[in-house]
Design a protein around this motif. Structure first.
Motif, PDB file in Angstrom:
ATOM      1  N   UNK A  51       0.805  -1.225   0.000  1.00 43.45           N
ATOM      2  CA  UNK A  51       0.000   0.000   0.000  1.00 43.45           C
ATOM      3  C   UNK A  51       0.839   1.277   0.000  1.00 43.45           C
ATOM      4  N   UNK A  52       2.145   1.133   0.156  1.00 43.96           N
ATOM      5  CA  UNK A  52       3.020   2.299   0.275  1.00 43.96           C
ATOM      6  C   UNK A  52       2.999   3.128  -1.007  1.00 43.96           C
ATOM      7  N   UNK A  53       2.651   4.387  -0.880  1.00 45.92           N
ATOM      8  CA  UNK A  53       2.487   5.266  -2.044  1.00 45.92           C
ATOM      9  C   UNK A  53       3.790   6.016  -2.327  1.00 45.92           C
ATOM     10  N   UNK A  54       4.641   5.391  -3.147  1.00 46.34           N
ATOM     11  CA  UNK A  54       5.943   5.979  -3.468  1.00 46.34           C
ATOM     12  C   UNK A  54       6.164   6.106  -4.976  1.00 46.34           C
ATOM     13  N   UNK A  55       5.104   5.910  -5.758  1.00 50.50           N
ATOM     14  CA  UNK A  55       5.195   6.056  -7.201  1.00 50.50           C
ATOM     15  C   UNK A  55       4.437   7.310  -7.628  1.00 50.50           C
ATOM     16  N   UNK A  56       4.929   7.961  -8.659  1.00 48.54           N
ATOM     17  CA  UNK A  56       4.374   9.248  -9.093  1.00 48.54           C
ATOM     18  C   UNK A  56       2.989   9.089  -9.722  1.00 48.54           C
ATOM     19  N   UNK A  57       2.133  10.067  -9.419  1.00 44.37           N
ATOM     20  CA  UNK A  57       0.833  10.157 -10.091  1.00 44.37           C
ATOM     21  C   UNK A  57       0.982  11.084 -11.299  1.00 44.37           C
TER      22      UNK A  57
END
Length: 145
Positions: A51-57
């Motif tokens: 769930x870790x949000x470390x990728x670019x939107x």
């Protein structure tokens, strides 16, 4: 458990000149089971990493998870994450789990991560591995559970 996550464009692991695992784009996860660790720590770490949000939107902010981007993971055992460098010049590794326990938790962790809905490939526990990667960012994150 200790994990070092690297956001990657691609990565691979080779043993005896044979490529045994690869990933990309996604995560290279170096993982170490510590003395006293159990499946509960592996469960917690796998769920958090997925769930870790470390990728670019679309706006360039780190707001997406590896699952959100359709990425994959390469999980590599790394007992040296247990290094104690507090005394002398040679690290000690006595805080790492015993090899049989470490292998079991490593395999369990990789399976739990795959259950989170992403492709997972692995290295070979205890082998002399050569790991190649292309960092993306670079983004490197240390985690413990």
């Amino acid at each position: 458990m200790r994990a070092l996550l690297q956001r990657i464009s691609h990565a691979s692991v080779t043993v005896d000149e044979a490529k045994i695992g690869q990933s990309g784009p996604g995560l290279l996860i170096l993982i170490c089971a510590m003395q006293g660790d159990s499946e509960a720590q592996a469960d917690q770490l796998a769920a958090k990493i997925a769930k870790l949000r470390i990728f670019k939107d679309d706006t360039g902010k780190m707001n997406k998870s590896v699952k959100d981007i359709g990425g994959s993971a390469l999980v590599v055992s790394q007992f040296t994450l247990a290094a104690d460098t507090s005394r002398g010049n040679r690290p000690g590794f006595s805080a790492a789990a015993a090899p049989a326990d470490g292998k079991a938790l490593y395999e369990y962790f990789a399976a739990k991560l795959a259950e989170q809905g992403m492709p997972v490939e692995t290295g070979e526990f205890g082998a002399d591995m050569k790991v190649e990667l292309l960092n993306d960012g670079p983004v490197t994150i240390w985690m413990e559970a």
